[in-house]
Design an enzyme around this catalytic site. Structure first.
Site, short mmCIF file in Angstrom:
data_model
loop_
_atom_site.label_atom_id
_atom_site.label_comp_id
_atom_site.label_asym_id
_atom_site.label_seq_id
_atom_site.Cartn_x
_atom_site.Cartn_y
_atom_site.Cartn_z
N SER A 395 0.87 -1.13 0.17
CA SER A 395 -0.08 -0.03 -0.10
C SER A 395 0.92 1.23 0.03
O SER A 395 1.56 1.63 -1.14
CB SER A 395 -1.00 -0.05 1.02
OG SER A 395 -2.29 0.77 0.86
N LYS A 420 -0.87 -4.05 -3.75
CA LYS A 420 -2.03 -3.65 -3.20
C LYS A 420 -2.17 -2.17 -3.76
O LYS A 420 -1.63 -1.32 -3.31
CB LYS A 420 -2.34 -3.55 -1.58
CG LYS A 420 -3.69 -3.00 -1.29
CD LYS A 420 -3.78 -2.74 0.24
CE LYS A 420 -5.00 -2.18 0.36
NZ LYS A 420 -5.30 -0.60 -0.10
N GLN A 424 -8.47 3.23 0.21
CA GLN A 424 -9.69 3.09 1.12
C GLN A 424 -9.98 4.26 2.06
O GLN A 424 -8.71 5.04 2.44
CB GLN A 424 -9.54 2.17 2.25
CG GLN A 424 -9.95 0.73 1.65
CD GLN A 424 -8.66 -0.03 0.88
OE1 GLN A 424 -7.49 0.36 0.99
NE2 GLN A 424 -9.16 -0.40 -0.38
#
Length: 773
Positions: A395, A420, A424
């Site tokens: 991430s 990833k 979010q």
């Protein structure tokens, strides 16, 4: 004392919250401002929630409808079935039969059953309406003893069941998890400075944070030590107090005091301490000046103070080095992510221009580009950089690695990252819960998505181990990554691919996805206190990363690379690293060969010219018909005979088992075999005592130094479970003082008597204890 429960260990804020924030490889771009509303407190008179109204569920539905990244993933009937599946797992009284294709679901609560049609559920709002009807039926027939908190947890389960059908990273955070997450991303809180957990049902200090030299934590100053038992907090017993509740009671305004009653092994009696709380900073940056004036920073995660602490660390190392660093190693291994804005600021520290990251949301319609700050006064423009990554880098750490690599600022070293590439964001609700929803994907510079694929290193470093007890040197490595998660998002580049050559299965063999260089190295074995080499894990794929600084092989490799290629641009570094990598690769290959030879194996290369195709006969034990008892140590033995006419050199083998990790990637070293010669290798494996009876297929693969691959062996390992104990018990309260009327009175001393009998087929192998709630 009779104890009656399972052993457990739970870590608080530092681990628990990051299990939510980063452990599932997510980025939270922006935390909403916390509401000033009080946290709901359960009480005996608290009004029971109405499950049929779906207050939280409907708020989530609206956010999913308006903001979810990929509307094509919204499948109302499947979401309804998944929601009920989670409720079924939450409440033993509820059973659900049916699926999205059946057109109906049969719901049983206790002894009452009702069938609900779902064939007409073709929108997310119809799904919500039908679930409201179903949950009304569920609540009507539930045992009336359920508390308000239990009913709220049922709705939270309903929400998370629905979200599970979307992707692995969209989830509803219960209030206690959301509070922990805000603390960890903020990076500081008022507390005492230790991590707590449960050991044999007792609240225990797991780790004490030292703090800084000028500002040690209160726990460190008061001499609190790991394994101390916390008996009381502010005068209240910790019996039946869970970790989350204990953590909330220990935290508070800096300067305020809290009384803690501790017990330590060797103490005659517990000691009470009135400890003032202080501002505790969660360390996200570890720094060290390496030899030859090369700096090192490890970024553990990305929280509110990461970029600030990084820049402070660089300034301190510069001062220690006499004003200038020869290079900087940025260690992102095991960094699960965190705040997107912090990843951007960290990248901005080293890049003077260009797009650092682009976020694209809502079916690729919304687009936002974050560019480097022009004229940044803190810019480290020409500092040579090397970035360390591995499969645990995810991430936000992938954003940094991707920006520094694609904008030609750093060479990336290690293993391919997690992959990833989704973003979010958090939506907080009045009940103090929060929705973490996937709203976008991010692209690294050049509009490159790393979803599923990850950041490929320029130089791949693969750790090897060669010891008497464990060998990891030749089997292909295996890492849990984004593409292995259920319902993970596909790489956006593949979503609209029409040409078969552009599809995912073709891209796996794309040479651009491979490292420029790849080499194995002999990993550093951890050393125990008595000076002997210890095995901390059985997987040599990644180095063990300690909380404290340890200069392992990858750090030394990156430091030496920076000294050999002292340039501030990646192309200049890549033009000069070939000879350096070749030299180091040869050194490590020789070290691995020496380690194998030290085990008494003939590891000579022999001739590369083979007159005839080599053949072998191999047997593997234990045999398929011989069950292994759980809890035993079994020896896997591979015996090979050279049945050909030519010698075989450097023969090795490994197991592959998709169903049982214990039996997967176990390596066998056979070495050189002359025609007709037989050799064997044994690998010890300890079977867990709590393993249930099972049969696991195992494939054994063999290859030699000439690259020959031999016929595979297909085998099966049978495990027989150990008979389990089963307990029956009774309890009663006996009065020791006061009236003998069977009612406990204030101040009265009571004795709890418990009688336990093992009525199962097996003995209890651990201390059994009871917990009263």
């Amino acid at each position: 004392m009779i104890r009656f429960a399972a052993r457990a260990a739970v870590l608080l804020a530092l681990a628990g919250a990051w299990g939510l924030v980063g452990g599932d490889r997510m980025v939270a771009p922006l935390l909403p401002q916390a509401r000033a509303e009080p946290v709901p407190q359960a009480s005996s008179t608290e009004e029971l929630p109405d499950l049929a109204s779906l207050k939280v569920f409907n708020r989530v539905v609206l956010q999913v409808k308006e903001n979810y990244f990929d509307p094509g993933r919204i499948q109302p009937r499947q979401m309804l079935v998944d929601s009920l599946d989670y409720v079924e797992k939450q409440i033993p009284e509820v059973m659900v039969d049916g699926d999205a294709k059946a057109g109906e679901v049969k719901v049983t609560v206790g002894g009452t059953t009702q069938t609900f049609g779902i064939g007409d559920v073709d929108s997310i709002f119809k799904m919500s309406l039908r679930l409201g009807q179903i949950m009304g039926f569920v609540q009507k027939n539930l045992d009336p003893g359920h508390t308000a908190e239990e009913l709220r947890n049922i709705e939270y389960a309903l929400v998370n069941g629905m979200l599970s059908s979307l992707d692995p990273h969209s989830v509803l955070l219960k209030p206690e998890y959301f509070r922990e997450m805000k603390l960890s991303t903020k990076g500081e809180f008022g507390g005492l400075g230790f991590i707590i957990g449960m050991t044999d049902g007792e609240l225990t200090v797991m780790k004490v944070l030292k703090g800084t030299k000028d500002q040690p934590t209160p726990a460190y100053k008061f001499g609190i030590k790991p394994k101390d038992k916390i008996l009381q907090i502010a005068g209240e017993s910790t019996v039946n107090m869970d970790v989350t509740e204990a953590a909330e009671r220990l935290r508070g305004r800096p300067g305020s005091k809290v009384r803690v009653l501790l017990m330590r092994k060797g103490w005659a009696e517990p000691k009470a301490m009135d400890i003032p709380r202080a501002k505790i900073e969660i360390e996200s940056v570890v720094s060290k000046l390496l030899s030859d004036k090369v700096g090192y920073v490890r970024l553990k995660n990305f929280q509110g103070n990461t970029s600030r602490d990084l820049q402070a660390a660089i300034r301190d190392m510069k001062a220690e080095a006499g004003g200038k660093l020869a290079g900087l190693v940025i260690d992102l291994r095991g960094n699960p992510g965190g705040l997107l804005e912090q990843a951007i600021q960290v990248s901005d520290t080293f890049v003077g221009s260009g797009a650092l990251v682009t976020t694209v949301g809502m079916s690729n319609k919304l687009r936002e580009v974050k560019k480097a700050t022009e004229g940044n006064p803190d810019l480290e423009k020409n500092l040579p950089l090397a970035v360390l990554v591995n499969g645990g880098s995810a991430s936000a750490s992938e954003i940094v690695a991707g920006a520094l690599k694609n904008l030609d600022r750093a060479v990336v070293i290690g293993r391919t990252t997690f992959g990833k590439g989704s973003v979010q964001v958090l939506y907080d609700f009045p009940d103090q819960s929060a929705l973490k929803l996937t709203i976008a994907q991010y692209l690294t510079p050049g509009d490159v998505s790393i979803q599923e694929t990850g950041i490929t290193p320029d130089i791949e470093l693969v750790a090897s181990r060669v010891t008497k007890d464990a060998v990891n040197a030749f089997a292909p490595v295996k890492t849990m990554r984004e593409q292995d998660l259920d319902r993970h998002l596909a790489n956006p580049a593949d979503l609209f691919a029409k040409d078969p050559l552009e599809r995912p299965e073709a891209k796996k063999n794309d040479p651009e996805q491979k490292p420029l260089f790849s080499m194995r190295y002999l990993r550093d074995e951890p050393v125990t206190k008595d000076g002997e080499a210890g095995l901390e894990d059985e997987d040599a794929e990644e180095e063990e990363l300690s909380d404290d600084f340890v200069e392992d092989y990858q750090i030394r490799f990156a430091r030496d690379l920076l000294l050999a290629t002292p340039y501030g641009s990646r192309p200049q570094m890549l033009a000069k690293i070939g000879s350096f990598v070749s030299s180091r690769s040869a050194q490590e290959e020789a070290r691995i060969d020496e380690a194998i030879a030290a085990l008494g194996i003939d590891w000579s290369k022999g001739s590369t010219v083979v007159a005839a195709a080599p053949t072998v006969s191999a047997t593997f034990t234990p045999g398929s018909g011989a069950p292994i008892r759980a809890g035993e140590k079994v020896e896997l033995k591979l015996e090979v005979v050279n049945t050909g006419t030519a010698p075989i050199h450097r023969l090795s083998a490994w197991t592959q088992s998709d169903s049982n990790p214990l039996l997967d990637r176990r390596e066998f070293l056979l070495g050189s075999l002359a025609p007709g010669e037989k050799r064997s290798w044994t690998v010890p494996v300890e079977i867990p005592k709590d393993l249930a009876s099972r049969r696991d297929p195992v494939t054994i693969k063999l290859q030699d130094a000439a690259g020959n691959h031999y016929d595979e062996l297909h085998h099966e390992i049978n495990v027989a479970e150990v008979p389990k104990p089963r307990f029956s018990y009774s309890w009663q309260i006996l009065s020791r003082s006061g009236p003998s009327d069977g009612i406990p009175h204030p101040g009265e001393k009571l004795t709890l008597r418990m009688d336990v009998k093992n009525v199962g087929a097996g003995a209890s192998t651990e201390t059994t204890y009871a917990s009263i709630k």
